[in-house]
Design a protein around this motif. Structure first.
Motif, PDB file in Angstrom:
ATOM      1  N   GLU A  56      43.784  29.348  39.514  1.00 32.72           N
ATOM      2  CA  GLU A  56      42.664  28.518  39.072  1.00 32.72           C
ATOM      3  C   GLU A  56      41.317  29.078  39.541  1.00 32.72           C
ATOM      4  O   GLU A  56      40.302  28.888  38.895  1.00 32.72           O
ATOM      5  CB  GLU A  56      42.805  27.080  39.563  1.00 32.72           C
ATOM      6  CG  GLU A  56      44.066  26.371  39.089  1.00 32.72           C
ATOM      7  CD  GLU A  56      45.337  26.838  39.795  1.00 32.72           C
ATOM      8  OE1 GLU A  56      45.314  27.104  41.012  1.00 32.72           O
ATOM      9  OE2 GLU A  56      46.362  26.972  39.093  1.00 32.72           O
TER      10      GLU A  56
ATOM     11  N   GLY B 298      38.862  31.528  37.430  1.00 31.93           N
ATOM     12  CA  GLY B 298      37.916  31.048  36.429  1.00 31.93           C
ATOM     13  C   GLY B 298      36.478  31.278  36.868  1.00 31.93           C
ATOM     14  O   GLY B 298      35.560  31.292  36.055  1.00 31.93           O
TER      15      GLY B 298
ATOM     16  N   ASP C 231      39.129  33.601  25.459  1.00 37.90           N
ATOM     17  CA  ASP C 231      39.176  32.776  26.672  1.00 37.90           C
ATOM     18  C   ASP C 231      37.826  32.643  27.358  1.00 37.90           C
ATOM     19  O   ASP C 231      37.725  31.971  28.383  1.00 37.90           O
ATOM     20  CB  ASP C 231      40.208  33.340  27.664  1.00 37.90           C
ATOM     21  CG  ASP C 231      39.817  34.706  28.208  1.00 37.90           C
ATOM     22  OD1 ASP C 231      39.995  34.933  29.409  1.00 37.90           O
ATOM     23  OD2 ASP C 231      39.330  35.546  27.425  1.00 37.90           O
TER      24      ASP C 231
ATOM     25  N   ASP D 228      42.769  28.433  26.616  1.00 42.91           N
ATOM     26  CA  ASP D 228      43.031  28.175  28.031  1.00 42.91           C
ATOM     27  C   ASP D 228      44.549  28.086  28.176  1.00 42.91           C
ATOM     28  O   ASP D 228      45.179  27.190  27.584  1.00 42.91           O
ATOM     29  CB  ASP D 228      42.349  26.872  28.451  1.00 42.91           C
ATOM     30  CG  ASP D 228      42.586  26.503  29.903  1.00 42.91           C
ATOM     31  OD1 ASP D 228      43.472  27.096  30.561  1.00 42.91           O
ATOM     32  OD2 ASP D 228      41.892  25.608  30.391  1.00 42.91           O
TER      33      ASP D 228
ATOM     34  N   THR E 243      46.412  26.993  30.404  1.00 43.29           N
ATOM     35  CA  THR E 243      46.917  25.719  30.923  1.00 43.29           C
ATOM     36  C   THR E 243      46.896  24.614  29.868  1.00 43.29           C
ATOM     37  O   THR E 243      47.473  23.558  30.079  1.00 43.29           O
ATOM     38  CB  THR E 243      46.109  25.261  32.161  1.00 43.29           C
ATOM     39  OG1 THR E 243      44.753  25.013  31.761  1.00 43.29           O
ATOM     40  CG2 THR E 243      46.154  26.313  33.262  1.00 43.29           C
TER      41      THR E 243
END
Length: 179
Positions: A28, A31, A141, A160, A162
């Motif tokens: 995470e 990003g 992305d 994304d 996720t």
């Protein structure tokens, strides 16, 4: 005929996953643009071709299904990738070679079956907007790439990993709207 441009790094590949592993941080955190840029530069400066070879693929079965679905709907699929910020000297050529090698390793069948018709590379991400036109859709992305593509007259969907299932729903809806 519509054209879908798929980004390579972060869409077909799990770039952030590979960078997070090298950085020793949770996925995470990749990003963060500054951290991501640092690790991309560090990775590409170590071994240009190996950098691209070492990136694991993202959701290959799902993307293969998407490409088959697009072929049935007569939508042209092309790769649209940039060679990155770290491309000084002959790094652009090495990044190109590494990305092509990665694509052939993971998506050769899609090229052979013409599900992917072309590999396009630009030096810098912002240049993706030159491919924008009515009937063109970019899957990328990076928000700034999507914004630039839209501003130049194309459509774009931010990818994304996720939120892959939400992406598929938005993607199919967008393609049907474009038809």
């Amino acid at each position: 005929m519509s054209t879908v441009y798929l980004d390579l790094d972060g869409v077909l590949t799990d770039l952030n996953g590979m960078l997070a592993k090298k950085a020793g941080v949770p996925r995470e955190e990749m990003g963060d643009a500054t951290l991501r840029t640092f690790w991309i530069n560090k990775s590409t400066s170590e071994d240009q071709v190996a950098h691209w070879r070492d990136i694991p693929p993202n959701r290959v079965p799902e993307f293969r299904a998407i490409m088959s679905w697009l072929q049935l709907h007569r939508v042209n699929v092309e790769i649209l990738t940039s060679y990155g910020i770290a491309t000084m000297g002959d790094c652009g050529a090495l990044a190109h070679a590494g990305k092509v090698k990665w694509l052939m390793e993971h998506y050769l069948t899609e090229f052979q079956d013409k599900m992917i018709s072309r590999f396009n590379g630009v030096q810098e991400c912002w240049q993706k907007q030159f491919y924008a036109m009515p009937g063109a859709l970019l899957v990328d992305d990076q928000p700034e790439n999507c914004e630039g593509f839209r501003a130049a007259g194309g459509r774009a969907i931010l990818y994304d990993l996720t939120r892959h299932d939400d992406f598929v729903i938005e993607f199919e809806r967008t393609i049907l709207e474009m038809s």
